[in-house]
Motif scaffolding. Sequence first.
Motif, short mmCIF file in Angstrom:
data_model
loop_
_atom_site.label_atom_id
_atom_site.label_comp_id
_atom_site.label_asym_id
_atom_site.label_seq_id
_atom_site.Cartn_x
_atom_site.Cartn_y
_atom_site.Cartn_z
N MET A 174 32.52 50.73 100.84
CA MET A 174 31.91 51.93 100.26
C MET A 174 31.15 52.73 101.31
SD MET A 174 30.46 50.46 96.63
CE MET A 174 31.57 49.68 95.45
N TYR A 201 31.93 56.50 102.23
CA TYR A 201 30.92 57.57 102.19
C TYR A 201 30.81 58.27 103.53
CZ TYR A 201 27.43 59.52 99.07
OH TYR A 201 26.77 60.34 98.21
N GLY A 240 37.43 57.82 100.10
CA GLY A 240 36.58 58.93 100.51
C GLY A 240 37.27 60.26 100.68
N LEU A 264 26.52 64.49 95.30
CA LEU A 264 26.57 63.26 96.10
C LEU A 264 26.46 62.03 95.21
CD1 LEU A 264 24.33 64.23 99.15
CD2 LEU A 264 26.79 63.94 99.14
N ALA A 265 25.63 62.10 94.17
CA ALA A 265 25.52 60.98 93.24
C ALA A 265 26.81 60.79 92.46
CB ALA A 265 24.35 61.22 92.29
N ALA A 314 29.26 59.14 94.66
CA ALA A 314 28.93 57.71 94.81
C ALA A 314 29.41 56.91 93.61
CB ALA A 314 27.43 57.54 95.01
N ILE A 357 33.10 56.50 93.86
CA ILE A 357 33.47 55.51 94.87
C ILE A 357 33.33 54.10 94.31
CG2 ILE A 357 32.71 54.49 97.06
CD1 ILE A 357 32.25 57.27 98.12
N THR A 358 32.27 53.84 93.55
CA THR A 358 32.14 52.51 92.94
C THR A 358 33.27 52.24 91.95
OG1 THR A 358 30.69 53.41 91.22
CG2 THR A 358 29.64 52.54 93.21
N LEU A 408 24.82 50.10 91.26
CA LEU A 408 24.98 50.95 92.45
C LEU A 408 25.12 52.41 92.05
CD1 LEU A 408 27.44 48.78 94.60
CD2 LEU A 408 25.03 49.23 95.06
N GLY A 409 25.89 52.69 90.99
CA GLY A 409 26.02 54.07 90.54
C GLY A 409 24.72 54.63 90.02
N ALA A 452 22.39 55.35 92.99
CA ALA A 452 22.79 56.57 93.71
C ALA A 452 22.37 57.82 92.95
CB ALA A 452 24.30 56.56 93.94
N SER A 488 27.51 57.78 84.56
CA SER A 488 27.57 56.90 85.72
C SER A 488 28.59 55.78 85.56
CB SER A 488 26.18 56.29 85.99
OG SER A 488 25.24 57.30 86.26
#
Length: 586
Positions: A105, A109, A185, A238-239, A242, A245-246, A287-288, A291, A416
């Motif tokens: 991750m 990122y 990414g 950005l959040a 993220a 990505i998770t 993690l989400g 972020a 999320s």
Amino acid sequence: MALLRGLLTRLAVLAAVLAAVGLLPWLAARDPALTVLRARYPGREATETALASVRADLGLDAGPLAILRDRFTGLARGDLGTSWVSGEPVSATVLPALGTSLTVMAAAYAVVLAIACAASLPALTRAAEGRPARTGGIAVAGLAALPEFLVAALGVALFAAWLGLLPAYGFTGPEHLVLPALAMGLSGGGVLARLARDAIGAVGREDWVRQWRTAGYRRSRIVRGLVRRALPPLLPQLAIIAVSITGAAVAVETVFAVPGLGRAALAAADAQDLPVLQACLLLLVGLGFTAGLLARLAANRLAVTDTDAPAAPPQTGTRRTALVWIACTATPLLLALAYGLARTGAIAPGDRLAAPAAAHWLGTDELGRDVLARLGQGTLWTVGAAAAACALSYAIALALGLAPRLAHPLAEACNSFPVAIAGILVVVLLGRGQTGAVLAVTAVSWPPLAAHAASLTAQARAAGHREARLALGPSRAWMLRRHTLPLVAGPLASHAGLRLPGMALGIASLGFLGLGAGPDSPEWGASLARSLPYLERAPLAALAPAAAMIAMTLAVMAAVSLPRRRRPRTAKRPAAPRRGVPVPPD
């Protein structure tokens, strides 16, 4: 206060998810004791005595309340529990997987930030010099919207199978990190780059930029001011990236055989190893959430209050260009649909993996079925399921949007959850199938629609003529039917239609992971996953569904960017003079 309310809502939603996972033994369609018995003792007969022994060993006979109490107490102490299948501590499996996932991750990122920075530098230079910043075209926007599993499959086909430049599977060295990081990414970097260029272009048109340039400020100083002004609206994005990505970790780690949290969660869901599944989901969703919280804190800290928010960027491109894109992308899909409806997908073992010919324009798959016919039939499977998910999401959002105070925090918290995590939960609950895929996509698609509906409802209730209507004493049902719903239903339906291709790609991603349609169905994601092992012998069998997903995305992006024709305003004809009223002279 709003930040604290958002944090409490996120924690409540996370606790509800963990409680739902703890209750899965009593909610799931399959008996977890049977799954654990087959995993621990493959040759043992599944008698009632054996199943009762497994339930007692797992502690299921104590009841759901005892399970939830022990699970939350253990999590508070830092104890993740014991695996039902292997009997080993969950931390021994999950913590190494967490380290691997964090490495991938972080690399993904870094790819996102590198793409965004490289694409933003020309826009910053042009804005500092007083020239308009250019935005990406339809192709860039469409490719940026592609899901990570499709980018991963294409990366395996291009860089591993055909060029042989990078390894396709495993995670033993730095070279194994390149393709997963790019797959996770690349799309996020494209999205952030497009948004950053739009934000910089909007800020560059503000008065203070011209004043600083007139006053003789250096270009580097103006660039820093542009970054400082354009950054706050980008931090929530950005959040969101993220979170994506998770969620992409599940698909990408499965494609590249990376021993991370996503792959471990998928394996635990398949084996109904609920302690491992709960730990993996706790870490992925956590993690989400983290972020999103950090991005919101940073946005509040960097928020600019003395100027207005940047205006929406103007539309780029011409109507003719958008129509050409629509014709070039939608026409092949419609022709494939007609061809698939006219042909059958009969199995022909003698024609396995055949090359394209007059009888089979795109060749045949591993069972000798016509690839083009299966592609057309898969259009109905994928787009039809997406239409059902779109309708359900619209209904949920419309119902929740009428209560804005409830819709906003719920939408922010539930936003999320990636579609892969929702798919895992639905599969454990209902089993694999297209119905579960529709419900999973619906579960992650309604939050942005509900937030939009809540905003529309607030605007409708703040309208000035509403007070005049209320003064006449109408009932709440009448006001809802005649005043609020007409102002909310139409714009919300347009928003839901714009999200239809994303829902179709979500359906395809679940089919690719084996969480949606069956492996023998013509659904695009399932067809892509089934054809990947035969990529070198029959590349069109895998590239056809991938091309269909790209074409659908580009067609919708072109339709969204289609400039609207402005109807010329015609002068109103003067009303005929009433009898006895003189006509004024010209």
